[in-house]
Design a protein around this motif. Sequence first.
Motif, PDB file in Angstrom:
ATOM      1  N   MET A  32     -11.394  -3.992   7.170  1.00 52.56           N
ATOM      2  CA  MET A  32      -9.957  -4.276   7.140  1.00 52.56           C
ATOM      3  C   MET A  32      -9.233  -3.178   6.365  1.00 52.56           C
ATOM      4  N   ALA A  33      -8.208  -2.597   6.968  1.00 52.03           N
ATOM      5  CA  ALA A  33      -7.484  -1.489   6.350  1.00 52.03           C
ATOM      6  C   ALA A  33      -6.397  -2.012   5.418  1.00 52.03           C
ATOM      7  N   THR A  34      -6.067  -1.197   4.416  1.00 48.95           N
ATOM      8  CA  THR A  34      -5.015  -1.527   3.465  1.00 48.95           C
ATOM      9  C   THR A  34      -3.929  -0.476   3.539  1.00 48.95           C
ATOM     10  N   HIS A  35      -2.679  -0.923   3.674  1.00 50.98           N
ATOM     11  CA  HIS A  35      -1.553  -0.021   3.862  1.00 50.98           C
ATOM     12  C   HIS A  35      -0.479  -0.284   2.810  1.00 50.98           C
ATOM     13  N   LEU A  36       0.066   0.782   2.257  1.00 53.83           N
ATOM     14  CA  LEU A  36       1.227   0.696   1.373  1.00 53.83           C
ATOM     15  C   LEU A  36       2.430   1.163   2.162  1.00 53.83           C
ATOM     16  N   ILE A  37       3.444   0.302   2.256  1.00 56.26           N
ATOM     17  CA  ILE A  37       4.600   0.576   3.118  1.00 56.26           C
ATOM     18  C   ILE A  37       5.886   0.497   2.307  1.00 56.26           C
ATOM     19  N   THR A  38       6.727   1.517   2.415  1.00 51.03           N
ATOM     20  CA  THR A  38       8.091   1.426   1.896  1.00 51.03           C
ATOM     21  C   THR A  38       9.027   1.135   3.066  1.00 51.03           C
ATOM     22  N   GLY A  39      10.120   0.447   2.786  1.00 50.84           N
ATOM     23  CA  GLY A  39      11.099   0.171   3.838  1.00 50.84           C
ATOM     24  C   GLY A  39      10.684  -0.911   4.810  1.00 50.84           C
ATOM     25  N   ALA A  40       9.837  -1.854   4.359  1.00 42.89           N
ATOM     26  CA  ALA A  40       9.328  -2.889   5.263  1.00 42.89           C
ATOM     27  C   ALA A  40      10.327  -4.010   5.518  1.00 42.89           C
ATOM     28  N   LEU A  99      -3.146  -1.612  -8.642  1.00 43.70           N
ATOM     29  CA  LEU A  99      -3.274  -0.966  -7.341  1.00 43.70           C
ATOM     30  C   LEU A  99      -4.678  -1.205  -6.798  1.00 43.70           C
ATOM     31  N   PRO A 100      -4.833  -1.230  -5.487  1.00 46.10           N
ATOM     32  CA  PRO A 100      -6.186  -1.368  -4.930  1.00 46.10           C
ATOM     33  C   PRO A 100      -7.014  -0.121  -5.242  1.00 46.10           C
ATOM     34  N   THR A 125       3.479   9.477  -3.463  1.00 47.60           N
ATOM     35  CA  THR A 125       2.275  10.088  -2.902  1.00 47.60           C
ATOM     36  C   THR A 125       1.365  10.591  -4.021  1.00 47.60           C
ATOM     37  N   ARG A 126       1.950  11.282  -4.979  1.00 47.80           N
ATOM     38  CA  ARG A 126       1.158  11.797  -6.097  1.00 47.80           C
ATOM     39  C   ARG A 126       0.411  10.674  -6.819  1.00 47.80           C
ATOM     40  N   LEU A 127       1.096   9.557  -7.001  1.00 46.53           N
ATOM     41  CA  LEU A 127       0.529   8.467  -7.790  1.00 46.53           C
ATOM     42  C   LEU A 127      -0.614   7.743  -7.095  1.00 46.53           C
ATOM     43  N   VAL A 128      -0.623   7.747  -5.768  1.00 41.66           N
ATOM     44  CA  VAL A 128      -1.676   7.006  -5.055  1.00 41.66           C
ATOM     45  C   VAL A 128      -2.651   7.920  -4.311  1.00 41.66           C
ATOM     46  N   LEU A 129      -2.539   9.222  -4.503  1.00 38.90           N
ATOM     47  CA  LEU A 129      -3.478  10.135  -3.844  1.00 38.90           C
ATOM     48  C   LEU A 129      -4.945   9.810  -4.170  1.00 38.90           C
ATOM     49  N   PRO A 130      -5.265   9.436  -5.410  1.00 41.87           N
ATOM     50  CA  PRO A 130      -6.677   9.100  -5.667  1.00 41.87           C
ATOM     51  C   PRO A 130      -7.202   8.002  -4.750  1.00 41.87           C
ATOM     52  N   GLN A 131      -6.392   6.971  -4.497  1.00 43.93           N
ATOM     53  CA  GLN A 131      -6.817   5.873  -3.616  1.00 43.93           C
ATOM     54  C   GLN A 131      -6.924   6.334  -2.164  1.00 43.93           C
ATOM     55  N   LEU A 132      -6.043   7.241  -1.761  1.00 44.47           N
ATOM     56  CA  LEU A 132      -6.091   7.763  -0.390  1.00 44.47           C
ATOM     57  C   LEU A 132      -7.296   8.671  -0.190  1.00 44.47           C
ATOM     58  N   ARG A 133      -7.644   9.423  -1.217  1.00 45.31           N
ATOM     59  CA  ARG A 133      -8.813  10.303  -1.111  1.00 45.31           C
ATOM     60  C   ARG A 133     -10.104   9.514  -0.983  1.00 45.31           C
ATOM     61  N   VAL A 134     -10.187   8.386  -1.674  1.00 47.32           N
ATOM     62  CA  VAL A 134     -11.387   7.554  -1.601  1.00 47.32           C
ATOM     63  C   VAL A 134     -11.675   7.139  -0.167  1.00 47.32           C
ATOM     64  N   SER A 135     -10.622   6.762   0.563  1.00 49.44           N
ATOM     65  CA  SER A 135     -10.792   6.237   1.919  1.00 49.44           C
ATOM     66  C   SER A 135     -10.620   7.296   3.001  1.00 49.44           C
ATOM     67  N   HIS A 136     -10.370   8.569   2.588  1.00 50.96           N
ATOM     68  CA  HIS A 136      -9.992   9.589   3.575  1.00 50.96           C
ATOM     69  C   HIS A 136      -8.839   9.051   4.418  1.00 50.96           C
ATOM     70  N   GLY A 137      -7.807   8.614   3.721  1.00 58.32           N
ATOM     71  CA  GLY A 137      -6.702   7.926   4.369  1.00 58.32           C
ATOM     72  C   GLY A 137      -5.662   8.849   4.981  1.00 58.32           C
TER      73      GLY A 137
END
Length: 229
Positions: free
Chosen positions: A1-9, A70-71, A112-124
Amino acid sequence: MATHLITGAGSGIGAAVARRLHERGDDLLLFARDAGRGKELTSRFPGSRALVGDLANPDRLSWALAHQSLPDRLDSLLHIAGVVDLGPIGELTPKAWHSQLNVNLIAPAELTRLVLPQLRVSHGQVIFINSGAGLSAGPQWGAYAASKHGLKALADALRQEEKPNGVRVTSVYPGRTASPMQVKVHQQEGKEYDASRWIDPESVATTILAALDLPRDAQIDDLTVRPGR
């Protein structure tokens, strides 16, 4: 199951994307400007979580996120929120410039800067919802277009920087879309609004999900969507 962070939802393209991802069972982390707005969004998408922060004040985003959980990983960061304030260059005040640059450019860069570590983990993947104004600026659109041209530069640089980390970066350039923002634009232009003339947010959502779901052997760097009428 994928996890998404969305602005403007809360409306328009962001709401359409959030609904589609929610319907297929993905986990949603919805960015909200305050706790009340967060509660409203999570009630609309049961099982989702809110992340509270003010995109209009990007200097405070680091502090805001430091006080929330944060996840461990994120599969995507979808920058869909935006503001527009039309006017000729000769009349636009610094306030108009700052408000659009903060929400449309600086906040996406900082988030983006703040959550890049989480994105790198998943190759997001990071998806920036840009605009036709991010490719060409017309009269009255100077400040908004400047913020969106900057967003293109941000995406292009990030794409090259994060390729070694397996993070994909896509810019989507929708033309005029039937949304509350478009209603505001027409009011500023002094024109009558006819939603049937413009792109349905669901159509833009379809293109976003196509980029998001593309197999890992390929990526979409830039995607332009125009009204078909």
